[in-house]
Design a protein around this motif. Structure first.
Motif, short mmCIF file in Angstrom:
data_model
loop_
_atom_site.label_atom_id
_atom_site.label_comp_id
_atom_site.label_asym_id
_atom_site.label_seq_id
_atom_site.Cartn_x
_atom_site.Cartn_y
_atom_site.Cartn_z
N HIS A 1 7.72 90.16 -52.42
CA HIS A 1 8.10 89.42 -53.32
C HIS A 1 9.04 88.17 -52.79
N LEU A 2 9.80 88.60 -51.81
CA LEU A 2 10.57 87.45 -51.11
C LEU A 2 9.62 86.31 -50.54
N LEU A 3 8.60 86.98 -49.88
CA LEU A 3 7.68 85.76 -49.25
C LEU A 3 7.17 85.00 -50.55
N ASP A 4 6.69 85.60 -51.57
CA ASP A 4 6.10 84.95 -52.75
C ASP A 4 7.20 84.05 -53.26
N ASP B 1 15.04 95.43 -49.15
CA ASP B 1 14.39 94.05 -49.44
C ASP B 1 13.00 94.39 -49.86
N ASP B 2 12.59 93.58 -50.81
CA ASP B 2 11.20 93.61 -51.37
C ASP B 2 10.35 92.36 -50.69
N ARG C 1 16.67 93.81 -44.63
CA ARG C 1 17.64 95.12 -44.99
C ARG C 1 16.81 96.17 -45.68
N GLY C 2 17.09 97.60 -45.03
CA GLY C 2 16.34 98.62 -45.82
C GLY C 2 15.22 99.43 -44.88
#
Length: 97
Positions: free
Chosen positions: A85-88, A81-82, A49-50
């Motif tokens: 950050h989501l991957l980490d 979505d960051d 998103r975004g």
């Protein structure tokens, strides 16, 4: 259809590399694949998103699984979505962006 809500499998591409130079090679020289499932990173709806025209390229080292992540995009909305950050947070990848 909202151009800022895109299926994650259309955004994310992965490839395996043996050497750091492989990351610098032309994209067409690598074999890329799309993950079959992305809910581990992007939630049950598996969307990003975004972002407008977002592409997330993940280069995984074949033996260490250290990742280099390259994110490209045209536009970004506030509250997007960051992705790093989501991957980490969700994969625990050791990666460089």
């Amino acid at each position: 259809e909202d151009p800022y809500v895109v299926p994650a499998e259309d955004v994310m591409r992965l490839t395996l590399v043996d050497r750091p130079e492989d990351v610098l090679a032309e994209r067409e020289q690598s074999e890329w694949f799309c993950p079959a499932f992305t809910h581990q990173v992007f939630g049950q709806d598996e969307v990003v998103r975004g972002y407008e025209d977002c592409e997330v390229l993940v280069y995984l080292h074949a033996s260490t699984m250290h990742a280099f992540v390259k994110i490209s995009l045209k536009g970004k909305q506030e509250g997007a979505d960051d992705i790093p950050h989501l991957l980490d947070e969700n994969l625990g990848l050791q990666y460089t962006c």
